[in-house]
Design an enzyme around this catalytic site. Structure first.
Site, short mmCIF file in Angstrom:
data_model
loop_
_atom_site.label_atom_id
_atom_site.label_comp_id
_atom_site.label_asym_id
_atom_site.label_seq_id
_atom_site.Cartn_x
_atom_site.Cartn_y
_atom_site.Cartn_z
N TYR A 9 13.11 23.35 14.85
CA TYR A 9 13.86 22.39 13.76
C TYR A 9 12.69 21.21 13.80
CZ TYR A 9 18.37 24.80 13.80
OH TYR A 9 19.34 25.85 13.42
N THR A 80 13.60 21.37 25.17
CA THR A 80 13.69 20.85 26.33
C THR A 80 15.08 20.78 26.95
OG1 THR A 80 13.69 18.61 25.42
CG2 THR A 80 11.76 19.33 26.63
N THR A 116 11.93 15.71 23.15
CA THR A 116 12.52 14.86 23.83
C THR A 116 12.42 15.08 25.34
OG1 THR A 116 14.16 14.56 22.00
CG2 THR A 116 14.71 13.59 23.99
N ARG A 149 12.39 11.63 15.49
CA ARG A 149 13.87 10.76 15.21
C ARG A 149 14.47 11.38 14.01
NH1 ARG A 149 11.77 4.61 15.90
NH2 ARG A 149 12.44 4.42 17.92
N LYS A 201 13.33 7.01 23.54
CA LYS A 201 13.92 8.08 22.89
C LYS A 201 15.30 8.55 23.43
CE LYS A 201 15.12 11.73 20.71
NZ LYS A 201 14.99 12.32 19.51
N ASN A 205 19.62 8.35 21.77
CA ASN A 205 20.78 9.24 21.65
C ASN A 205 21.76 8.81 22.58
OD1 ASN A 205 19.71 10.65 19.39
ND2 ASN A 205 18.48 12.14 20.65
N CYS A 255 20.77 17.31 20.60
CA CYS A 255 20.11 15.95 20.69
C CYS A 255 20.96 14.81 21.66
CB CYS A 255 19.68 15.24 19.63
SG CYS A 255 18.80 16.31 18.67
N1 SAJ Z 1 29.29 12.64 15.43
C1 SAJ Z 1 30.61 11.95 15.64
N2 SAJ Z 1 30.94 10.72 15.20
C2 SAJ Z 1 29.94 10.00 14.46
C3 SAJ Z 1 28.72 10.38 14.38
C4 SAJ Z 1 28.36 11.89 14.72
O1 SAJ Z 1 31.33 12.69 16.28
O2 SAJ Z 1 30.45 8.79 14.08
C5 SAJ Z 1 28.96 13.60 15.98
C6 SAJ Z 1 28.54 14.88 14.93
O3 SAJ Z 1 29.46 15.46 14.13
C7 SAJ Z 1 27.60 15.71 15.55
C8 SAJ Z 1 27.18 14.98 16.90
O4 SAJ Z 1 28.01 13.55 16.77
O5 SAJ Z 1 28.48 16.78 16.33
C9 SAJ Z 1 25.52 14.38 16.57
O6 SAJ Z 1 25.25 14.13 15.36
P1 SAJ Z 1 24.46 12.98 14.55
O7 SAJ Z 1 24.27 13.14 13.14
O8 SAJ Z 1 25.00 11.75 14.98
O9 SAJ Z 1 22.98 13.16 15.45
P2 SAJ Z 1 22.07 14.45 15.65
O10 SAJ Z 1 22.32 15.07 16.84
O11 SAJ Z 1 22.10 15.42 14.36
O12 SAJ Z 1 20.74 13.82 15.62
C10 SAJ Z 1 20.34 12.49 16.53
C11 SAJ Z 1 19.92 11.54 15.81
N3 SAJ Z 1 19.87 10.33 16.76
C12 SAJ Z 1 20.51 9.23 16.46
O13 SAJ Z 1 21.12 8.98 15.51
C13 SAJ Z 1 20.36 8.05 17.61
C14 SAJ Z 1 18.62 11.84 15.48
O14 SAJ Z 1 17.89 10.53 14.55
C15 SAJ Z 1 17.79 12.32 16.57
O15 SAJ Z 1 16.19 12.46 15.83
C16 SAJ Z 1 18.20 13.56 17.02
O16 SAJ Z 1 19.48 13.49 17.58
C17 SAJ Z 1 17.17 14.17 17.99
O17 SAJ Z 1 16.48 14.87 17.74
O18 SAJ Z 1 17.16 13.50 19.17
#
Ligand code: SAJ
Length: 406
Positions: A9, A80, A116, A149, A201, A205, A255
């Site tokens: 990814y 990781t 990460t 990110r 980083k 998260n 993440c």
């Molecule tokens: N979620 C909620 N409520 C929210 C926002 C998200 O329940 O208000 C849930 C989502 O449905 C999902 C999970 O959290 O199940 C994570 O989704 P996400 O869209 O918040 O984030 P990821 O995991 O797709 O991507 C994150 C991002 N990090 C941050 O926003 C701090 C991305 O920028 C990072 O690059 C990525 O992790 C990573 O690779 O570390």
């Protein structure tokens, strides 16, 4: 030449982005099937703009292989995971990739870790390998950490516009790595040391995980006393310094639901808040089950095979099921011998669970209760089809009368 190690990814979009901006790139992955697919110029997952980027990279000469190359710069984007028992980072992929690099690389190579990693991972696992292979760190081999990110669903855009952090042992190497990323990245690129880059980083998260846990805890409090959590968060967020995220059926993805565990594993005596947040988010699939139970009771329904979960991915409009709340919910049910719940996801084309449907209309006709686990655009485009269903909307994406919420 840049050799990108790990074409998943993160590695694949990064390799394609570099190549389409004129950098000579070879992508390496140990998975032969994946490499064969890439050699046929087929994308390996769904992501907005990925195919166009692929075509551009191919016309600029990107190659894919199972072999590690003799390159000037390596970018390592391998998984990781964490150890289930003690929650510490599992460095096995990182270590084996670095060893393979050190077996083929020439002097002066720069190894950039994008995966990460928890703070001090490079100190603990990577630096000793450089010595073991007879190289002098900082002289023959240089290390850097450039954590990604990228938000799945917006990866290509975020690759170009997000600011980045680069950790390196010296200013010169920091500048060299910065220059490489500047070939495509229009965001600010900040230089720091390796440990600060690792830690920053992980805490990005973790911050989000805690904020979502707060929203999820609010959802439970509001449920007990019949308050509308969405309205309450909306009102609170009017304050200029408050920004509460949204409750949901759980936190998935590779993440946010993984990185906080690295801190819990390394600092067990100091991570009360972080651990509690993880537990709250992991408890949400069970909360959803409780809500389904209430609906069934209120409507005198007994047949759990007439329950349908819409959405199996960890969030909307992606095809990634890693740590997905739906999969967790199904496994909680399995553990309680509650078999037969149906599932459907327009993004999932292969069979992952029993009672999975590939046709939305058939799925709907075989269920009474629709549990919206993911708010894919696909559902919003078909709201007319679900008007007569009993619905639990765990994502707050529908605005029909009589809908159950978290
Ligand atoms: N979620 C909620 N409520 C929210 C926002 C998200 O329940 O208000 C849930 C989502 O449905 C999902 C999970 O959290 O199940 C994570 O989704 P996400 O869209 O918040 O984030 P990821 O995991 O797709 O991507 C994150 C991002 N990090 C941050 O926003 C701090 C991305 O920028 C990072 O690059 C990525 O992790 C990573 O690779 O570390």
């Amino acid at each position: 030449m840049v050799n990108v190690i790990g074409l998943g990814y993160i590695g694949l979009p990064t390799a394609l982005m570099l190549a389409s901006h004129g950098v000579e790139v070879v992508g390496t992955d140990k998975n032969e099937m994946l490499v064969n697919q890439l050699k046929k110029h087929q994308v390996t997952f769904t992501e907005t703009g990925l195919e166009e980027l692929f075509n551009q990279a191919v016309s600029n000469g990107i190659c894919f292989t199972n072999e590690y190359q003799q390159a000037d710069i390596y970018i390592v984007a391998v998984p990781t995971p964490f150890h289930k028992e003690d929650k510490k980072l599992d460095s096995k992929y990182l270590v084996s990739a670095t060893k393979s690099i050190l077996e083929v690389c020439k002097k002066d190579a720069v190894i950039i870790i994008e995966s990460t990693i928890s703070p001090r991972t490079i100190d603990k696992y990577i630096r000793p390998l450089v010595d073991l292979h007879g190289f002098t760190l900082g002289k023959d081999i240089h290390l850097a950490h450039a954590p990604e990110r990228l938000l799945p669903g917006k990866m290509i855009d975020e690759l170009v516009y997000n600011p980045r952090t680069i950790g390196a042992d010296s200013k010169e190497i920091g500048q060299l790595v910065k220059k490489l990323y500047q070939s495509f990245c229009k965001g600010d690129i900040l230089l720091t040391d390796i440990k600060s880059a690792e830690m920053s980083k992980v805490i990005e998260n973790t911050y989000r995980d805690i904020n979502i846990a707060f929203a999820n805890e609010l959802a439970k409090i509001c449920r007990r006393d019949e308050m509308d959590v969405y309205e309450i968060i909306r009102l609170a967020n009017m304050h200029p310094r408050v920004n509460i995220l949204q409750p949901g059926p759980g936190v998935g993805g590779h993440c946010i639901s993984v990185d906080p565990w690295f801190l819990v594993g390394d600092y067990p005596d100091l991570t009360n808040l972080i651990l509690t947040a993880r537990k709250i988010n992991d408890s949400m699939p069970k909360h959803v089950l409780g809500r389904i139970r209430v609906m069934m009771k209120e409507h005198g329904l007994k047949d759990i095979t007439r329950i349908g979960l819409y959405g199996m991915t960890y969030k909307e409009n992606v095809d990634d099921i890693r740590e997905s709340p739906t999969m967790k919910l199904l496994s909680v049910m399995d553990n309680h011998l509650a078999f037969g719940v149906k599932a459907y996801d327009p993004f999932i084309v292969s069979r992952l669970v029993d009672n999975q449907y590939f046709d939305f209309d058939r799925f709907l006709s075989d269920i009474d209760i629709l549990v919206v686990m993911v708010g894919h655009d696909h559902l919003l485009d078909h709201v007319d089809k679900i008007k007569d269903k009993l619905i639990l909307d765990t994502r707050h994406v529908l605005d029909q009368e009589g809908i159950y919420q978290l």
